[in-house]
Design a protein around this motif. Structure first.
Motif, PDB file in Angstrom:
ATOM      1  N   PHE A 199       0.837  -1.200   0.000  1.00 23.94           N
ATOM      2  CA  PHE A 199       0.000   0.000   0.000  1.00 23.94           C
ATOM      3  C   PHE A 199       0.874   1.253   0.000  1.00 23.94           C
ATOM      4  O   PHE A 199       0.379   2.354   0.239  1.00 23.94           O
ATOM      5  CB  PHE A 199      -0.927   0.014   1.229  1.00 23.94           C
ATOM      6  N   GLY A 200       2.181   1.074  -0.239  1.00 21.50           N
ATOM      7  CA  GLY A 200       3.132   2.170  -0.198  1.00 21.50           C
ATOM      8  C   GLY A 200       3.272   2.885  -1.528  1.00 21.50           C
ATOM      9  O   GLY A 200       2.616   2.569  -2.523  1.00 21.50           O
ATOM     10  N   ALA A 201       4.188   3.846  -1.556  1.00 29.31           N
ATOM     11  CA  ALA A 201       4.292   4.763  -2.689  1.00 29.31           C
ATOM     12  C   ALA A 201       4.587   4.070  -4.013  1.00 29.31           C
ATOM     13  O   ALA A 201       3.963   4.368  -5.035  1.00 29.31           O
ATOM     14  CB  ALA A 201       5.368   5.814  -2.394  1.00 29.31           C
ATOM     15  N   ARG A 202       5.561   3.143  -4.011  1.00 26.05           N
ATOM     16  CA  ARG A 202       5.927   2.522  -5.290  1.00 26.05           C
ATOM     17  C   ARG A 202       4.751   1.781  -5.920  1.00 26.05           C
ATOM     18  O   ARG A 202       4.476   1.918  -7.115  1.00 26.05           O
ATOM     19  CB  ARG A 202       7.108   1.567  -5.098  1.00 26.05           C
ATOM     20  N   GLN A 203       4.061   0.969  -5.112  1.00 24.79           N
ATOM     21  CA  GLN A 203       2.951   0.190  -5.654  1.00 24.79           C
ATOM     22  C   GLN A 203       1.786   1.084  -6.059  1.00 24.79           C
ATOM     23  O   GLN A 203       1.150   0.865  -7.090  1.00 24.79           O
ATOM     24  CB  GLN A 203       2.485  -0.837  -4.629  1.00 24.79           C
ATOM     25  N   LEU A 204       1.500   2.103  -5.271  1.00 20.56           N
ATOM     26  CA  LEU A 204       0.432   3.038  -5.619  1.00 20.56           C
ATOM     27  C   LEU A 204       0.717   3.733  -6.947  1.00 20.56           C
ATOM     28  O   LEU A 204      -0.178   3.911  -7.780  1.00 20.56           O
ATOM     29  CB  LEU A 204       0.257   4.074  -4.511  1.00 20.56           C
ATOM     30  N   LEU A 205       1.964   4.137  -7.143  1.00 17.03           N
ATOM     31  CA  LEU A 205       2.333   4.799  -8.395  1.00 17.03           C
ATOM     32  C   LEU A 205       2.196   3.842  -9.581  1.00 17.03           C
ATOM     33  O   LEU A 205       1.719   4.230 -10.654  1.00 17.03           O
ATOM     34  CB  LEU A 205       3.760   5.339  -8.298  1.00 17.03           C
ATOM     35  N   LYS A 206       2.595   2.588  -9.376  1.00 16.95           N
ATOM     36  CA  LYS A 206       2.431   1.592 -10.446  1.00 16.95           C
ATOM     37  C   LYS A 206       0.957   1.393 -10.792  1.00 16.95           C
ATOM     38  O   LYS A 206       0.612   1.063 -11.933  1.00 16.95           O
ATOM     39  CB  LYS A 206       3.054   0.254 -10.020  1.00 16.95           C
ATOM     40  N   HIS A 207       0.092   1.602  -9.815  1.00 15.44           N
ATOM     41  CA  HIS A 207      -1.346   1.428 -10.027  1.00 15.44           C
ATOM     42  C   HIS A 207      -2.053   2.743 -10.374  1.00 15.44           C
ATOM     43  O   HIS A 207      -3.266   2.860 -10.266  1.00 15.44           O
ATOM     44  CB  HIS A 207      -1.972   0.769  -8.803  1.00 15.44           C
TER      45      HIS A 207
END
Length: 284
Positions: A199-207
Motif C-alpha cells: 500500500f506504499g508509494a511505489r505500488q500506488l504509483l504503479k497502479h
C-alpha cells in the motif's frame, strides 16, 4: 491551509539531474477524491529510538488525520501485521465487504522480511542514498531486532468511518470503491515501509494513483555510522530528496494545517552528535 472541501497543497519536487534544485508548485486537490494512508505507526518498534520518534510524531499525525477527515478525505490506517487487533471493529470489518477491483498491473510478488514488498524498479529510481542494511538502529547498546508491535499507536484514533488494512489488494479495493485518485502518505519508515509496502508509494504509483508524501510526518531507519555517515535526520532528508527526484512530490502537514512544519525534538540531539563523532573518528 486547507478549507471547505479542498486541500491547498504546496508540492515539492527535484530535477533528477540537478538534485539540489527544488521546484515548488501549488495544487488544489478535491478532498473526496483523496485518501490519507497512515503507514506502520505502531505502538512500539524493536528499536527504542524509532519508538520514541513515532511517539513524537503521533500528535501531529492525529491532528492532520482529524483535519483531513473533517474535510472529507478517506482515512486508511495500515499497521502491518497487527490488523487482527481490530477484528470486529467497523473500520476493519467493512473492508471485507468491498468489491474486488483488478489493479492495472499485478502486485509485486517479491518479499522482504517475509512480507509482500515492492522493490525499486531500476528503470525508475537508483538505490537509496543511505545504507540501511544494518536495520538503522543507533541506540547504545543496539536494540535487538524483532516484531514487538501489537497495534497502531493508540494516540491515533480510528473512527468507524475510517478503514483498517495492511493488504495491498484490500487497500486498492477501498481506494477504488471510494473513487480515490490521489493519496497522501504519512508514517514510517520512509526508506522502508512507506515506499515498499503493497500500500506504499511505489505500488500506488504503479497502479496509477497520484501520490504525495508529507515529508515532516515520516522518519527513516538510518544509523549515522553507516554510509554516507551523516546525522540521522540528514539521512532522512536525503531519502526525502530521493523521493522528490525519482518518485513523487512531497508536502508538509504544516501547509495543510496552517502552522509550522513538524520537527523532531531530536533533530540536533546529542545522540546524533555522538554518532557523528564516532563516524569522524572511523574516517581518520
Amino acid at each position: 491551509m486547507s478549507s471547505g472541501r479542498s486541500l491547498e497543497l504546496t508540492l515539492r519536487t527535484r530535477d533528477p539531474k540537478e538534485g539540489r534544485k527544488v521546484k515548488e508548485a501549488r495544487e488544489i486537490w478535491d478532498a473526496q477524491s483523496t485518501a490519507l494512508i497512515i503507514c506502520d505507526m505502531w505502538d512500539r518498534h524493536w528499536c527504542q529510538g524509532a519508538t520514541t520518534r513515532v511517539k513524537q510524531l503521533v500528535p501531529r499525525v492525529a491532528e492532520t488525520a482529524a483535519l483531513l477527515r473533517k474535510l472529507g478525505v478517506t482515512v486508511i490506517h495500515c499497521p502491518s501485521g497487527v490488523t487482527d487487533f481490530y477484528k470486529g471493529a467497523p473500520a476493519r470489518e467493512k473492508v471485507g465487504e468491498v468489491k474486488i477491483f483488478k489493479p492495472p498491473s499485478p502486485f509485486s510478488d517479491r518479499t522482504r522480511w517475509g512480507y509482500p514488498w515492492c522493490w525499486p524498479d531500476a528503470d525508475v529510481e537508483p538505490e537509496l542514498p543511505i545504507d540501511d542494511s544494518d536495520g538503522g538502529c543507533f541506540c547504545a547498546p543496539e536494540c535487538k531486532q524483532g516484531e514487538p508491535w501489537t497495534r497502531q499507536h493508540p494516540g491515533i484514533p480510528i473512527y468507524d468511518e475510517d478503514w483498517v488494512t495492511d493488504d495491498g489488494q484490500e487497500a486498492h479495493n477501498v481506494l477504488k470503491s471510494q473513487k480515490i485518485s490521489k493519496v497522501i502518505l504519512v508514517g514510517v519508515h520512509l526508506n522502508m515501509c512507506v515506499l515498499g509496502r503493497p500500500f506504499g508509494a511505489r505500488q500506488l504509483l504503479k497502479h496509477e494513483f497520484k501520490v504525495i508524501v508529507l515529508r515532516d510526518l515520516t522518519d527513516t531507519m538510518y544509523n549515522p555510522r553507516s554510509k554516507p555517515k551523516v546525522s540521522h535526520h540528514e539521512g532522512t532528508e536525503m531519502v526525502v530528496g530521493h523521493v522528490e527526484k525519482y518518485l513523487c512530490p512531497t508536502s508538509t502537514s504544516g501547509s495543510l494545517l496552517g502552522k509550522n512544519d513538524f520537527k523532531f525534538p531530536s533533530a540536533d540531539n546529542e545522540a546524533d552528535r555522538t554518532a557523528l563523532r564516532g563516524s569522524a573518528e572511523e574516517k581518520k
